[in-house]
Design an enzyme around this catalytic site. Structure first.
Site, PDB file in Angstrom:
ATOM      1  N   ARG A   1      46.192  11.476  55.811  1.00  0.00           N
ATOM      2  CA  ARG A   1      46.683  12.813  56.130  1.00  0.00           C
ATOM      3  C   ARG A   1      46.230  13.247  57.523  1.00  0.00           C
ATOM      4  O   ARG A   1      47.022  13.701  58.341  1.00  0.00           O
ATOM      5  CB  ARG A   1      46.122  13.766  55.073  1.00  0.00           C
ATOM      6  CG  ARG A   1      46.434  15.207  55.257  1.00  0.00           C
ATOM      7  CD  ARG A   1      45.566  15.990  54.295  1.00  0.00           C
ATOM      8  NE  ARG A   1      46.207  17.150  53.766  1.00  0.00           N
ATOM      9  CZ  ARG A   1      45.789  17.819  52.698  1.00  0.00           C
ATOM     10  NH1 ARG A   1      44.745  17.396  52.031  1.00  0.00           N
ATOM     11  NH2 ARG A   1      46.409  18.884  52.292  1.00  0.00           N
TER      12      ARG A   1
ATOM     13  N   LYS B   1      40.218  11.680  32.896  1.00  0.00           N
ATOM     14  CA  LYS B   1      40.536  11.979  31.495  1.00  0.00           C
ATOM     15  C   LYS B   1      39.243  12.270  30.729  1.00  0.00           C
ATOM     16  O   LYS B   1      38.233  11.616  30.952  1.00  0.00           O
ATOM     17  CB  LYS B   1      41.216  10.739  30.882  1.00  0.00           C
ATOM     18  CG  LYS B   1      42.603  10.977  30.327  1.00  0.00           C
ATOM     19  CD  LYS B   1      43.125   9.671  29.725  1.00  0.00           C
ATOM     20  CE  LYS B   1      44.338   9.867  28.871  1.00  0.00           C
ATOM     21  NZ  LYS B   1      45.435  10.616  29.442  1.00  0.00           N
TER      22      LYS B   1
ATOM     23  N   ARG C   1      46.969  13.238  42.135  1.00  0.00           N
ATOM     24  CA  ARG C   1      48.322  13.737  42.356  1.00  0.00           C
ATOM     25  C   ARG C   1      48.441  14.240  43.792  1.00  0.00           C
ATOM     26  O   ARG C   1      47.658  15.081  44.228  1.00  0.00           O
ATOM     27  CB  ARG C   1      48.650  14.848  41.364  1.00  0.00           C
ATOM     28  CG  ARG C   1      50.081  15.333  41.467  1.00  0.00           C
ATOM     29  CD  ARG C   1      50.425  16.269  40.333  1.00  0.00           C
ATOM     30  NE  ARG C   1      50.419  15.593  39.042  1.00  0.00           N
ATOM     31  CZ  ARG C   1      50.171  16.211  37.885  1.00  0.00           C
ATOM     32  NH1 ARG C   1      49.899  17.491  37.853  1.00  0.00           N
ATOM     33  NH2 ARG C   1      50.208  15.524  36.758  1.00  0.00           N
TER      34      ARG C   1
ATOM     35  N   GLU D   1      45.630   5.958  38.565  1.00  0.00           N
ATOM     36  CA  GLU D   1      47.053   6.312  38.557  1.00  0.00           C
ATOM     37  C   GLU D   1      47.310   7.342  39.658  1.00  0.00           C
ATOM     38  O   GLU D   1      46.631   8.361  39.718  1.00  0.00           O
ATOM     39  CB  GLU D   1      47.450   6.904  37.195  1.00  0.00           C
ATOM     40  CG  GLU D   1      48.926   7.289  37.152  1.00  0.00           C
ATOM     41  CD  GLU D   1      49.322   7.977  35.837  1.00  0.00           C
ATOM     42  OE1 GLU D   1      49.618   7.270  34.869  1.00  0.00           O
ATOM     43  OE2 GLU D   1      49.327   9.221  35.798  1.00  0.00           O
TER      44      GLU D   1
ATOM     45  N   HIS E   1      56.108  20.484  31.570  1.00  0.00           N
ATOM     46  CA  HIS E   1      54.931  20.086  30.799  1.00  0.00           C
ATOM     47  C   HIS E   1      54.540  21.206  29.813  1.00  0.00           C
ATOM     48  O   HIS E   1      54.286  20.949  28.636  1.00  0.00           O
ATOM     49  CB  HIS E   1      53.787  19.795  31.772  1.00  0.00           C
ATOM     50  CG  HIS E   1      52.549  19.290  31.129  1.00  0.00           C
ATOM     51  ND1 HIS E   1      52.428  17.993  30.665  1.00  0.00           N
ATOM     52  CD2 HIS E   1      51.375  19.893  30.857  1.00  0.00           C
ATOM     53  CE1 HIS E   1      51.237  17.845  30.137  1.00  0.00           C
ATOM     54  NE2 HIS E   1      50.569  18.978  30.247  1.00  0.00           N
TER      55      HIS E   1
HETATM   56  P1  GTP Z   1      51.807   8.321  29.412  1.00  0.00           P
HETATM   57  O1  GTP Z   1      51.508   7.629  28.133  1.00  0.00           O
HETATM   58  O2  GTP Z   1      52.088   9.800  29.209  1.00  0.00           O
HETATM   59  O3  GTP Z   1      50.720   8.138  30.431  1.00  0.00           O
HETATM   60  O4  GTP Z   1      53.180   7.761  30.008  1.00  0.00           O
HETATM   61  P2  GTP Z   1      53.649   6.283  30.411  1.00  0.00           P
HETATM   62  O5  GTP Z   1      52.585   5.286  30.159  1.00  0.00           O
HETATM   63  O6  GTP Z   1      55.002   6.040  29.833  1.00  0.00           O
HETATM   64  O7  GTP Z   1      53.755   6.362  31.991  1.00  0.00           O
HETATM   65  P3  GTP Z   1      54.634   7.271  32.930  1.00  0.00           P
HETATM   66  O8  GTP Z   1      54.443   6.658  34.279  1.00  0.00           O
HETATM   67  O9  GTP Z   1      56.030   7.453  32.455  1.00  0.00           O
HETATM   68  O10 GTP Z   1      53.937   8.694  32.881  1.00  0.00           O
HETATM   69  C1  GTP Z   1      52.623   8.875  33.291  1.00  0.00           C
HETATM   70  C2  GTP Z   1      52.333  10.340  33.598  1.00  0.00           C
HETATM   71  O11 GTP Z   1      53.399  10.913  34.372  1.00  0.00           O
HETATM   72  C3  GTP Z   1      52.249  11.260  32.411  1.00  0.00           C
HETATM   73  O12 GTP Z   1      50.973  11.227  31.833  1.00  0.00           O
HETATM   74  C4  GTP Z   1      52.567  12.608  33.033  1.00  0.00           C
HETATM   75  O13 GTP Z   1      51.462  13.108  33.772  1.00  0.00           O
HETATM   76  C5  GTP Z   1      53.632  12.241  34.017  1.00  0.00           C
HETATM   77  N1  GTP Z   1      54.965  12.335  33.397  1.00  0.00           N
HETATM   78  C6  GTP Z   1      55.731  11.327  32.991  1.00  0.00           C
HETATM   79  N2  GTP Z   1      56.872  11.759  32.477  1.00  0.00           N
HETATM   80  C7  GTP Z   1      56.855  13.107  32.554  1.00  0.00           C
HETATM   81  C8  GTP Z   1      57.773  14.130  32.175  1.00  0.00           C
HETATM   82  O14 GTP Z   1      58.846  13.904  31.650  1.00  0.00           O
HETATM   83  N3  GTP Z   1      57.391  15.416  32.420  1.00  0.00           N
HETATM   84  C9  GTP Z   1      56.224  15.728  33.018  1.00  0.00           C
HETATM   85  N4  GTP Z   1      55.936  17.016  33.216  1.00  0.00           N
HETATM   86  N5  GTP Z   1      55.327  14.774  33.376  1.00  0.00           N
HETATM   87  C10 GTP Z   1      55.635  13.487  33.151  1.00  0.00           C
HETATM   88 MG    MG Z   2      49.256   9.886  31.188  1.00  0.00          MG
END
Ligand code: GTP
Ligand code: MG
Length: 242
Positions: free
Chosen positions: A34, A54, A86, A148, A164
């Site tokens: 940055r 977590k 993030r 992540e 969310h």
């Molecule tokens: P998790 O079991 O939730 O960690 O998901 P995953 O293993 O299928 O992985 P993915 O990369 O799809 O999502 C990881 C993280 O991205 C989640 O824990 C959320 O923080 C975020 N995320 C994923 N999908 C959504 C969604 O539809 N809505 C929102 N608000 N956040 C999301």
């Molecule tokens: Mg997650």
């Protein structure tokens, strides 16, 4: 039993500490990118950075849900979002720029990249996700730790935080009309992103310059003159350039 509990507790403390250090490492990398970007292009591509580890409760809940064997090595291998970062960027182009800059670093091993911006989730969710592994240097040597990273724009972040909350309010069973509204809102957020990006390009050109606060001390003219004098008296000017 007591010995077992003590062993687990000590092992777990160390385990969590490694994730905290990994977050610190990645946050430093993001700060460097940055600041360097701001210095080179006089433009800040990042609006906001947040991180979280977590909680033990939430790790355990995921271990049970995913049927992961409850040992630290297996948890380390299969639960890839214990450490999360993030990055909220100004524009879509910046999200890709940050992802590339981060994942191309030699000490980072990229485990997985998911591009939910090019391929949004059915509900409208957009973000770049990267599962990366960074080395954490402890007194006993380097430990690779998984982090992540989620990268998205301000508009995408606004949408995701609202979605969310709604998702949790309805315990995952979002009524159809609300889901439709959410999908519409995601489209509106995308349009906003594109319009803001166009506006920005129109005002500043393709290589923007909107953030001119210098963060690194600069040499002023008086100091430059003194340096020049010093260089002449010491003969440095006849030697090679700095
Ligand atoms: P998790 O079991 O939730 O960690 O998901 P995953 O293993 O299928 O992985 P993915 O990369 O799809 O999502 C990881 C993280 O991205 C989640 O824990 C959320 O923080 C975020 N995320 C994923 N999908 C959504 C969604 O539809 N809505 C929102 N608000 N956040 C999301
Ligand atoms: Mg997650």
């Amino acid at each position: 039993m007591l010995d077992y509990a003590r062993g687990i507790r000590e092992g777990f403390g160390r385990f969590m500490m490694e994730y905290q250090f990994a977050v610190d490492e990645v946050l430093t990398k993001v700060t460097i990118l940055r600041e360097e970007f701001r210095h080179l292009h006089r433009y800040n591509p990042i609006e906001h950075v947040s991180s979280r580890i977590k909680t033990p409760d939430s790790i355990l809940e995921k271990v049970v849900r995913r049927q992961v064997s409850p040992t630290l090595p297996k948890i380390r291998e299969h639960i890839t979002d214990i450490a999360g970062i993030r990055i909220t960027c100004s524009f879509i182009a910046d999200t890709y720029r940050m992802l590339d800059a981060l994942t191309s670093q030699h000490d980072i091993r990229v485990i997985e990249v998911k591009d939910y911006i090019a391929n949004p989730k059915p509900n409208g969710y957009k973000s770049l996700h990267a599962i990366i592994e960074v080395p954490v240097f402890l007194s006993t040597g380097a430990v690779p730790v998984i982090v992540e990273v989620q990268i998205r724009t301000v508009a995408q972040d606004f949408w995701a935080s609202l979605e969310h909350k709604i998702f949790y309010k309805y315990d995952g069973e979002v009524p159809a009309h609300i889901a439709t509204d959410l999908a519409d809102a995601a489209t509106a957020a995308e349009q906003l992103d594109r319009r803001m990006e166009q506006l920005h390009a129109e005002v500043h050109g393709p290589t923007p310059a909107d953030d001119t606060r210098p963060t690194i001390p600069q040499l002023d003219n008086a100091l430059l003159l003194r340096l020049w004098d010093l260089a002449q008296t010491t003969g440095a000017t006849s030697q090679s350039r700095p």
